[in-house]
Design a protein around this motif. Structure first.
Motif, PDB file in Angstrom:
ATOM      1  N   PHE A 116       0.833  -1.210   0.000  1.00 31.32           N
ATOM      2  CA  PHE A 116       0.000   0.000   0.000  1.00 31.32           C
ATOM      3  C   PHE A 116       0.868   1.260   0.000  1.00 31.32           C
ATOM      4  O   PHE A 116       0.545   2.251  -0.646  1.00 31.32           O
ATOM      5  CB  PHE A 116      -0.944  -0.015   1.218  1.00 31.32           C
ATOM      6  N   GLN A 117       1.994   1.187   0.694  1.00 25.50           N
ATOM      7  CA  GLN A 117       2.925   2.333   0.708  1.00 25.50           C
ATOM      8  C   GLN A 117       3.422   2.636  -0.704  1.00 25.50           C
ATOM      9  O   GLN A 117       3.612   3.792  -1.075  1.00 25.50           O
ATOM     10  CB  GLN A 117       4.108   2.028   1.630  1.00 25.50           C
ATOM     11  N   LYS A 118       3.610   1.572  -1.484  1.00 16.54           N
ATOM     12  CA  LYS A 118       4.066   1.745  -2.867  1.00 16.54           C
ATOM     13  C   LYS A 118       2.961   2.402  -3.703  1.00 16.54           C
ATOM     14  O   LYS A 118       3.234   3.250  -4.564  1.00 16.54           O
ATOM     15  CB  LYS A 118       4.438   0.375  -3.450  1.00 16.54           C
ATOM     16  N   ILE A 119       1.719   2.007  -3.429  1.00 16.54           N
ATOM     17  CA  ILE A 119       0.580   2.631  -4.130  1.00 16.54           C
ATOM     18  C   ILE A 119       0.548   4.133  -3.832  1.00 16.54           C
ATOM     19  O   ILE A 119       0.371   4.962  -4.733  1.00 16.54           O
ATOM     20  CB  ILE A 119      -0.757   1.955  -3.693  1.00 16.54           C
ATOM     21  N   ILE A 120       0.780   4.482  -2.560  1.00 14.53           N
ATOM     22  CA  ILE A 120       0.819   5.900  -2.167  1.00 14.53           C
ATOM     23  C   ILE A 120       1.953   6.626  -2.903  1.00 14.53           C
ATOM     24  O   ILE A 120       1.748   7.694  -3.488  1.00 14.53           O
ATOM     25  CB  ILE A 120       0.991   6.038  -0.629  1.00 14.53           C
ATOM     26  N   ALA A 121       3.134   6.018  -2.890  1.00 20.57           N
ATOM     27  CA  ALA A 121       4.296   6.645  -3.535  1.00 20.57           C
ATOM     28  C   ALA A 121       4.019   6.899  -5.017  1.00 20.57           C
ATOM     29  O   ALA A 121       4.287   7.991  -5.534  1.00 20.57           O
ATOM     30  CB  ALA A 121       5.523   5.758  -3.360  1.00 20.57           C
ATOM     31  N   ARG A 122       3.462   5.894  -5.689  1.00 26.99           N
ATOM     32  CA  ARG A 122       3.190   6.040  -7.129  1.00 26.99           C
ATOM     33  C   ARG A 122       2.146   7.116  -7.393  1.00 26.99           C
ATOM     34  O   ARG A 122       2.219   7.855  -8.378  1.00 26.99           O
ATOM     35  CB  ARG A 122       2.736   4.704  -7.716  1.00 26.99           C
ATOM     36  N   ALA A 123       1.147   7.196  -6.491  1.00 26.93           N
ATOM     37  CA  ALA A 123       0.101   8.206  -6.667  1.00 26.93           C
ATOM     38  C   ALA A 123       0.667   9.624  -6.500  1.00 26.93           C
ATOM     39  O   ALA A 123       0.286  10.548  -7.217  1.00 26.93           O
ATOM     40  CB  ALA A 123      -1.030   7.967  -5.670  1.00 26.93           C
ATOM     41  N   ILE A 124       1.601   9.786  -5.562  1.00 26.40           N
ATOM     42  CA  ILE A 124       2.218  11.110  -5.371  1.00 26.40           C
ATOM     43  C   ILE A 124       3.014  11.499  -6.621  1.00 26.40           C
ATOM     44  O   ILE A 124       2.941  12.631  -7.093  1.00 26.40           O
ATOM     45  CB  ILE A 124       3.104  11.127  -4.096  1.00 26.40           C
TER      46      ILE A 124
END
Ligand SMILES: [Zn+2]
Length: 392
Positions: free
Chosen positions: A371-379
């Protein structure tokens, strides 16, 4: 005799540290107390309260002229009808004088570099200044200086700038552009100030992040844990997400610095100074949210972004849009907030609250590596959209 009396009175008052400007005014011998700031980042405000709006933040050894005081504040005269308030704890009274002293602006030089415009303003004072953003325009005013365009003899050949054109006790530069602002600020040097205005970046729409410089700021660290809930500490999650964000940004061709790479106590102002020192194009501070009253979390939760200066708002909006879509979290809005990390002007600066650590289902996701990776990609996606929308 009168002069001797004035000096004695002034010395006595300074010695007692009991400045009575009003009393001196009453006997007609003095009008202003000369104040010198004792540290960097001294706020001057539009009212005599800690909650009042900051007009600007001044560097150490700045000179101000106070004409009034109350319990905790001096009133500073910036202009004939413009005043600001400074807390007494940040300044020292240097003298009491009957009239304001204006230092001459002796010389101005202008350089147009690859990514920025630079004005060197040569004046022996370190006086108060102010920036005002109005759309794509920026107005810079330097107070308490004497400016005579004929003496300075500066030939302005750059159509983006308009300088004061008559003799005045302040100096103004107006910058206008057809693209949004992308960072500005002033720094002191031995003989005056250096004004920097970043040029709009030239974007390759296929690779909008290529060669841009990011500073990532994982919030808190060391002794400052941040929010705590369900056995999780905010400082750790902030660092984990920032590290993933660094990786994703680098994949897109950006250069990335971090204000901390480890679990380390880090001063807020030094985080901003670090971003400035690295000539950052974008500053992102990563946090997880909490609430004073934890019961409110059923109503108020989700992902939110925070900005202070208008130049940062479009970036905050784009990052929020992208994060709401990717996380499916509640939209906790683009918020205007006066934080140290959002107040810095040298680059668009946004603080991101990825979710609420005190909300159990959000906390479970926020600690999850995928999920942290999903956040990073969204930013990253939000940053790309911001650049394509504004600088194409
Ligand atoms: Zn935080």
């Amino acid at each position: 005799m009168k002069k001797v009396f004035f000096i004695l009175t002034a010395l006595l008052l300074i010695a007692q540290n009991a400045l009575a400007i009003e009393e001196l005014k009453d006997v007609g011998i003095a009008k202003y107390a000369v104040l010198e700031t004792l540290r960097d980042d001294v706020p001057i405000r539009n009212k005599d309260s800690e909650n009042a709006l900051r007009i600007t933040e001044l560097y150490k050894n700045s000179i101000l002229f106070a004409d009034k005081q109350n319990k905790d504040y001096y009133r500073v005269e910036l202009d004939d009808d413009k005043y600001a308030w400074v807390n007494k704890k940040y300044v020292e009274v240097q003298a009491i004088i009957p009239e304001k002293r204006f230092e001459d602006i002796e010389k101005i030089t202008h350089k147009s570099k690859k990514d920025r415009y630079i004005f060197k303003i040569n004046t022996n004072s370190r006086s108060a200044f102010e920036f005002k953003q109005n759309g794509n325009n920026l107005d810079f005013t330097l107070y308490d200086v004497h400016y005579d365009p004929d003496c300075v003899n500066f030939k302005n050949k750059d159509s983006n700038f308009k300088l004061s054109d008559k003799i005045e006790n302040e100096f103004k530069i107006n910058y206008s552009s057809n693209k949004p602002l992308f960072g500005y600020g002033i720094s002191p040097y031995e003989e005056g100030y250096i004004l920097t205005i970043k040029k709009p970046p030239k974007i390759n729409p296929k690779k909008p992040l290529k060669n841009l410089i990011f500073t990532l700021d994982p919030g808190h660290g060391g002794d400052e844990v941040g929010a705590c809930a369900f056995g999780l500490e905010e400082k750790t999650i902030n660092l984990q997400i920032a590290k993933k964000l660094k990786k994703e940004l680098k994949k897109s061709g950006a250069k990335v610095y971090m204000t901390r790479k480890k679990d380390k106590t880090t001063d807020l102002y030094s985080r901003c100074a670090f971003a400035k020192e690295k000539n950052s194009d974008i500053l992102l501070s990563i946090h997880q949210n909490s609430l004073a009253n934890k019961k409110d979390v059923e109503k108020k939760h989700g992902v939110g972004t925070y900005y202070y200066h208008n130049q940062s708002k479009p970036l905050a909006e784009n990052i929020l849009d992208s994060l709401v879509k990717a996380t499916n979290f509640r939209n906790d809005n683009v918020n205007y907030a006066s934080f140290v990390l959002t107040r810095t002007t040298f680059q668009p600066s946004v603080l991101i609250e990825c979710g609420y650590l005190i909300k159990q289902d959000e906390a479970q996701k926020l600690k999850d590596k995928k999920f942290q990776k999903i956040i990073a990609r969204a930013i990253v996606e939000g940053c790309k959209n911001y650049l394509k929308e504004n600088f194409n």
